[in-house]
Structure formats: structure tokens, C-alpha cells
Design a protein around this motif. Structure first.
Motif, PDB file in Angstrom:
ATOM      1  N   GLU A 199      30.696  15.041 -64.958  1.00 48.01           N
ATOM      2  CA  GLU A 199      29.753  14.038 -64.422  1.00 48.01           C
ATOM      3  C   GLU A 199      30.627  12.990 -63.781  1.00 48.01           C
ATOM      4  N   GLU A 200      31.703  12.587 -64.203  1.00 49.32           N
ATOM      5  CA  GLU A 200      32.497  11.441 -63.525  1.00 49.32           C
ATOM      6  C   GLU A 200      33.204  12.068 -62.170  1.00 49.32           C
ATOM      7  N   ARG A 201      33.583  13.339 -62.090  1.00 45.68           N
ATOM      8  CA  ARG A 201      34.399  13.679 -60.977  1.00 45.68           C
ATOM      9  C   ARG A 201      33.685  14.563 -59.967  1.00 45.68           C
ATOM     10  N   TYR A 240      40.138  20.080 -61.486  1.00 42.94           N
ATOM     11  CA  TYR A 240      40.755  18.737 -61.636  1.00 42.94           C
ATOM     12  C   TYR A 240      42.208  19.173 -61.993  1.00 42.94           C
ATOM     13  N   PRO A 255      31.893  14.928 -69.657  1.00 44.56           N
ATOM     14  CA  PRO A 255      32.353  13.581 -68.917  1.00 44.56           C
ATOM     15  C   PRO A 255      33.129  14.042 -67.700  1.00 44.56           C
ATOM     16  N   ILE A 256      34.089  14.955 -67.553  1.00 42.89           N
ATOM     17  CA  ILE A 256      34.664  15.398 -66.437  1.00 42.89           C
ATOM     18  C   ILE A 256      34.163  15.748 -65.312  1.00 42.89           C
ATOM     19  N   THR A 285      41.136  14.601 -70.912  1.00 41.45           N
ATOM     20  CA  THR A 285      40.683  13.335 -71.330  1.00 41.45           C
ATOM     21  C   THR A 285      41.343  12.185 -71.831  1.00 41.45           C
ATOM     22  N   GLU A 320      44.350   9.360 -65.422  1.00 42.81           N
ATOM     23  CA  GLU A 320      44.679  10.269 -64.160  1.00 42.81           C
ATOM     24  C   GLU A 320      46.202   9.863 -63.421  1.00 42.81           C
TER      25      GLU A 320
END
Ligand code: ZN
Length: 435
Positions: free
Chosen positions: A227-229, A236, A224-225, A190, A194
Motif C-alpha cells: 500500500e505505502e510503496r 523493495y 502495508p508495504i 517493517t 528505510e
């Protein structure tokens, strides 16, 4: 055979966790173990002898994840969760660090590690040339790297930080007569964007440079990872190329069953940091599940600011104790598994040929005294290593066949000078940070 070190009269912890009466002979030229056996002392005309009478000779402990210079911030800010602790206390103080502070803090950390039988460590920090200088002077072994953070930086600065980590990995690999190795070290999934993460990891992979990163440490980082991805962090990480066998991840606290399978399949190691995870209330890593799945598990102290010491005996006891609590099973993470993780597991995780006492392995040793009241009686040496031994029970420490501490006296660094300098630098650092 010339130039040998003999560790005589003790018992030796074997790679299979059995304990037998044996001497250890090290070749000081190659830095490797030449012989192990009950009569080895009679067969070699040693140039130097260490008395191990009444002691257990074990592989030097390997602290597979730390930030050694953070000893300067030991006890500076406690009792806060990871996010606010980093943002409000640690990062502002680190912003005021001078290169000489990194040298002084690393020396202090290394003195503490040698005293408690640690012979190798993996270190993520900055001003890495100072870390390397401390490692070189102290005679220990380390895998070092520059920690990359790209959040809150413009693209140019972010790219420069990635390049700095790669440069450090290229420049210092093999330093200190081969005792220093390196890695590309993005801070976390985080705190590095990326595109920078992908680019850096790809370059490292092409050049055969291992990668070390913090992963799955807190729910605040994992959520958050997800949720976002729409995928778990290690899915990831796998996509980025972070789970290759040469790589190692710190923490792995919030790791689900699928991620554990992925780790086992790909071969990346996890460095368990139980004290740091407990102190920051990050959570309890599923260590027994990882071991059951065949994941390589090492142990690390993390930085002294979240521990607050670098005693690996403390750490492996925490691993055994908290592992049971986490699994709700008193049979989980048994003594031998914890000792193995702190020696062979950590050595494999950080990619050094140590962590076991057998002919041909690197001669990195800790000689532990067993005559203190808290170690009597001795029904089981391995039990004591996990549950009762303290770092202060270590009598001698050897790295690369060289004696770093003899009879509790450190031979490579002036301990008094190191402690005094660290105290003074820490005081000035805090003044600068708070002004
Ligand atoms: Zn860390």
C-alpha cells in the motif's frame, strides 16, 4: 595421518541422496572429512572411533533460522497470531531478559539441537556475546547476529542499534576457532526504518558482511508495504540491496511469482520455517515453486516459542507434508528435497561449507539409529529421514570433526546443569516480565 575420528560400520547418505555402506574418516585438526568409503576403516589408524553399526551417517542438520535463547519462552504464550503475540507477550518478556538469560536459553537450545542431530544454526538475537559463548562451549557451529529494530525508537537509538549489529558482525566473525560466523541482521522490512535499513545494508555490503532478515512472513506485514510503496516487499528488498547471493531471508511465505523469479536471479536464499508459519497461521510458503525456480531453500525452526521445539527432523517432515498441502500436489516437496533443504540447502543459505558428506567438506555429522520400531522395515532411508525419524533417534553428533554427543551423552556441556539453570532463569524472567 594423525588425529583422526573414524565413524565406522554404518551406511552413509551421499550428496546425491543415495545410501551406501561406508565409513567416514574426519581430520580432527582441520575439522574436515578426510575420506569416505567402504574400506576406509582399514586404511586409517584412527585415534577415536564411533560405532555406526545399524545406523545411517548423514550430514549434521543445519537450522538456518532460529532465536535459540527463546527456549526460555517455550510454551509461555501460544495460540495467538504473530502481531499480538509479539506485542503482548514476547517483546515484553524479552525486555526483561538479562544477558545471563540469553546464555542459559542458548545453551538449552544448543543441547536440544545436538541431541537431535543439528550441528549448525543461524541465530538472530541480542546479547550476542552470550550466544557466542554458548556456541563456543558446546562445540557447534553458528552464524550469529544482533537483531535490529528501529520502530518506536528515536533516531539516535535507532542508529545505535544498527551500529551494534554491525559491530557484533565485525567482532565475532571467526570466533570459536572459526566455528562462529556473523551477519548483519535487521529484524524485518517493517520493523526497521528505510534510511536505517539502507545505511546498514550498504555498510554490510561494502565490508563483505552477509545480511539476514525476516521477510514476507504474514499478510499483515506484506500489505502495508504494498500500500505505502506500490511495490512488493522483495522488490523493495532488492532496491535496498538485500537480495545479494550472500544474504538469506527467513520465511518468504507470501511471495508471488515475480518475487520468486527475483530471488532466483539475485541468488538470496529463503529459509522455510513451516512449523512457525503453521502455528502462527502465517500461511504456507510456495516451497516447490521456489525449488522449481532454482531458489536456494533452507529450513529453520524459528524460535522455540513459535514451534515449540528445535528438532529439525520435525521441521523437515513439516516441510514435506505442508509443501504438498500448499501445492495441492502429493508429489510436491518430496522426501529427498526436504532432506536436502535441511542439510545442503540450509548450509548454502547460511554460507557454511557443510551439509554434505564428501572428502573436503566440514566434518559435521549426525549418526541416526534405525533399529526403533517406528523405523522398521527400512525400504528407503531417505523416506524415513523425512517422514519417520525423530530427533531422539540420533545416537552420535559430530561437529568440526569433534564428537559432541556419543551414545546419546552430550560431552561438551553438562546437560543436567543446563536444563536446571534454564528452568530457573525462565521462571524468574516471567516473574520480572509480569511484575
Ligand atoms: Zn524468526
Amino acid at each position: 595421518m594423525t588425529n583422526t575420528l573414524l565413524v565406522a560400520g554404518g551406511r552413509v547418505l551421499g550428496p546425491d541422496m543415495t545410501v551406501e555402506r561406508a565409513d567416514v574418516v574426519a581430520d580432527r585438526e582441520t575439522g574436515r572429512i578426510e575420506a569416505v568409503g567402504p574400506d576406509a576403516a582399514d586404511e586409517y589408524d584412527a585415534d577415536e572411533t564411533l560405532d555406526a553399526e545399524g545406523c545411517l551417517v548423514m550430514p549434521g542438520l543445519v537450522n538456518a533460522h532460529t532465536h535459540a535463547a527463546m527456549t526460555l519462552l517455550r510454551g509461555y504464550a501460544d495460540d495467538k497470531p504473530l502481531g499480538p503475540w509479539l506485542r503482548e507477550d514476547i517483546w515484553p518478556a524479552e525486555a526483561a531478559l538479562e544477558p545471563e538469560d540469553v546464555r542459559a536459553g542458548t545453551e538449552l537450545g544448543v543441547v536440544e539441537m545436538i541431541r537431535s542431530g543439528t550441528t549448525a544454526f543461524a541465530d538472530m538475537y541480542f546479547d550476542v556475546d552470550e550466544v557466542v559463548a554458548a556456541v563456543e562451549a558446546a562445540g557447534v557451529r553458528a552464524r550469529v547476529g544482533h537483531g535490529v529494530v528501529t520502530v518506536a525508537k528515536d533516531d539516535e537509538d535507532a542508529a545505535a542499534d544498527v551500529e551494534e549489529s554491525l559491530r557484533v558482525a565485525r567482532e565475532f566473525d571467526g570466533a570459536a576457532d572459526g566455528r562462529v560466523s556473523t551477519a548483519f541482521m535487521p529484524h524485518s522490512l517493517t520493523t526497521v526504518g528505510e534510511e536505517f535499513l539502507r545505511e546498514g545494508v550498504e555498510t554490510a555490503r561494502q565490508e563483505g558482511i552477509p545480511v539476514h532478515i525476516h521477510a514476507n512472513e504474514t499478510t499483515e506485514e506484506v500489505e502495508p508495504i504494498v500500500e505505502e510503496r506500490g511495490e512488493r516487499p522483495l522488490s523493495y528488498a532488492d532496491d535496498v540491496g538485500l537480495l545479494d547471493e550472500a544474504n538469506f531471508l527467513a520465511h518468504g511465505v507470501h511471495t508471488d511469482d515475480e518475487e520468486i523469479s527475483l530471488l532466483a536471479e539475485r541468488g538470496a536464499a529463503v529459509v522455510h520455517c513451516p512449523a512457525s508459519n503453521t502455528k502462527l497461521a502465517s500461511g504456507i510458503a510456495p516451497v516447490q515453486k521456489m525449488l522449481d525456480a532454482g531458489v536456494t531453500v533452507g529450513i529453520g525452526t524459528d524460535g522455540a516459542a513459535s514451534n515449540n521445539d528445535l528438532d529439525m527432523f520435525d521441521e523437515l517432515r513439516d516441510a514435506a507434508m505442508i509443501g504438498k498441502l500448499g501445492a495441492d500436489d502429493a508429489a510436491a516437496v518430496p522426501a529427498a528435497a526436504a532432506v536436502e533443504a535441511a542439510t545442503a540447502g540450509s548450509a548454502t543459505a547460511i554460507g557454511i561449507d557443510a551439509g554434505r558428506i564428501e572428502t573436503g567438506a566440514l566434518a559435521d555429522l549426525a549418526v541416526v539409529e534405525f533399529d526403533a520400531p517406528h523405523l522398521a522395515p527400512t525400504h528407503d532411508y531417505v523416506s524415513h529421514l523425512a517422514y519417520a525419524v525423530r530427533g531422539s533417534d540420533v545416537r552420535h553428533t559430530v561437529c568440526d570433526g569433534r564428537v559432541l554427543m556419543r551414545d546419546r551423552e552430550i560431552l561438551t556441556l553438562d546437560e543436567e546443569r543446563v536444563v536446571a539453570e534454564a528452568r530457573e532463569r525462565a521462571e524468574h524472567l516471567v516473574e520480572r516480565a509480569e511484575s
